[in-house]
Design an enzyme around this catalytic site. Structure first.
Site, short mmCIF file in Angstrom:
data_model
loop_
_atom_site.label_atom_id
_atom_site.label_comp_id
_atom_site.label_asym_id
_atom_site.label_seq_id
_atom_site.Cartn_x
_atom_site.Cartn_y
_atom_site.Cartn_z
CG ASP A 1 -4.82 5.58 -7.56
OD1 ASP A 1 -4.45 6.68 -8.00
OD2 ASP A 1 -4.93 5.34 -6.34
CG HIS B 1 -9.02 2.65 -9.51
ND1 HIS B 1 -10.08 3.22 -8.84
CD2 HIS B 1 -8.10 2.30 -8.58
CE1 HIS B 1 -9.82 3.22 -7.53
NE2 HIS B 1 -8.64 2.66 -7.35
#
Length: 264
Positions: free
Chosen positions: A85, A232
């Site tokens: 992400d 992430h």
């Protein structure tokens, strides 16, 4: 699903998006473009409202998908979905791509619209490596579920346009609400654009930078909870994420897991 920590990242991205609003007031570039991706482009600005959704490949509308939040893997009961992400990021995305390549793993990259716009070369690199794209909104607002439908629509549709343009025409296949801030409206809108709402089962907690060992331990402990794992590649120093992936991916293989994509 829990909301992400790190509202500072949201603040930085939101500030970047807001910072070009003045430019938008002086231009009507978006209304002249039929491109399906973005709140802003290099040299343009933020649209006052979402532009009309562009058609899918070949001029046809994208096929609607289920609006239920998906977690399952297309590789079955022993499949896992690696999801990345908040990028792309010029420092960390190439390193994540290298680790994935070295381990023969495909992942789903949930991209923030402003990041995709700023780094189209990285969006194209993600696509060229066989990974999938996911719409993660324009400005990563974890409170968007408390805002108007017009705002939610702008965040989702403009990010779709930005990502698609940056990729060279490859559309996002999923929509992940920042921090899990889904609403019935946002899920239905994304699904109508062919983007399956995407949840997660395992939050690696890498955003909090607890240390590589802690990230690895979290994944190893919680993977039994379900197949979709959250990491992430932006929002700060992601060196711990890169190091954790180097350990986690071989470990998952050793446990008999295979790597797939979220079902559509």
């Amino acid at each position: 699903m829990v909301r992400h920590a790190g509202r500072g990242w949201h603040g930085r991205v939101l500030a970047a998006a807001i910072g070009v609003t003045a430019v938008a007031a002086a231009t009507s570039v978006w209304t002249a473009q039929a491109d399906p991706t973005g709140k802003q482009h290099a040299g343009t600005g933020v649209s006052a409202r979402p532009s009309a959704p562009a058609a899918g490949a070949g001029g046809s509308a994208p096929a609607k998908v289920s609006e239920t939040i998906v977690h399952a893997s297309d590789r079955g009961a022993r499949g896992v979905n690696i999801t990345i992400d908040d990028g792309p990021d010029p420092v960390w995305t190439p390193q994540v791509l290298r680790v994935l390549r070295d381990n023969g793993v495909k992942a789903t990259f949930c991209m923030v619209g402003t990041q995709a716009q700023a780094h189209p070369d990285l969006v194209r690199a993600v696509v060229a490596a066989g990974h999938r794209l996911c719409d993660h909104t324009v400005s990563h607002d974890t409170g968007m579920d408390h805002k108007s439908q017009a705002y939610q629509s702008q965040q989702i549709l403009d990010a779709e346009r930005m990502i698609t343009k940056a990729s060279g025409g490859v559309r996002p296949m999923y929509y992940r609400a920042p921090g899990g801030a889904f609403t019935p409206f946002s899920r239905g809108l994304a699904a109508s654009r062919g983007m399956r709402p995407l949840g997660w089962n395992v939050d690696s907690k890498d955003f909090e930078r607890p240390g590589t060992a802690a990230i690895v331990a979290t994944v190893e402990k919680e993977v039994a909870n379900g197949p979709t794992i959250l990491f992430h590649d932006a929002g700060g120093d992601r060196s711990q994420t890169v190091a954790a992936l180097r350990e986690v991916l071989p470990w998952l293989k050793q446990q008999g897991y295979s790597f797939g994509f979220p079902v559509r």
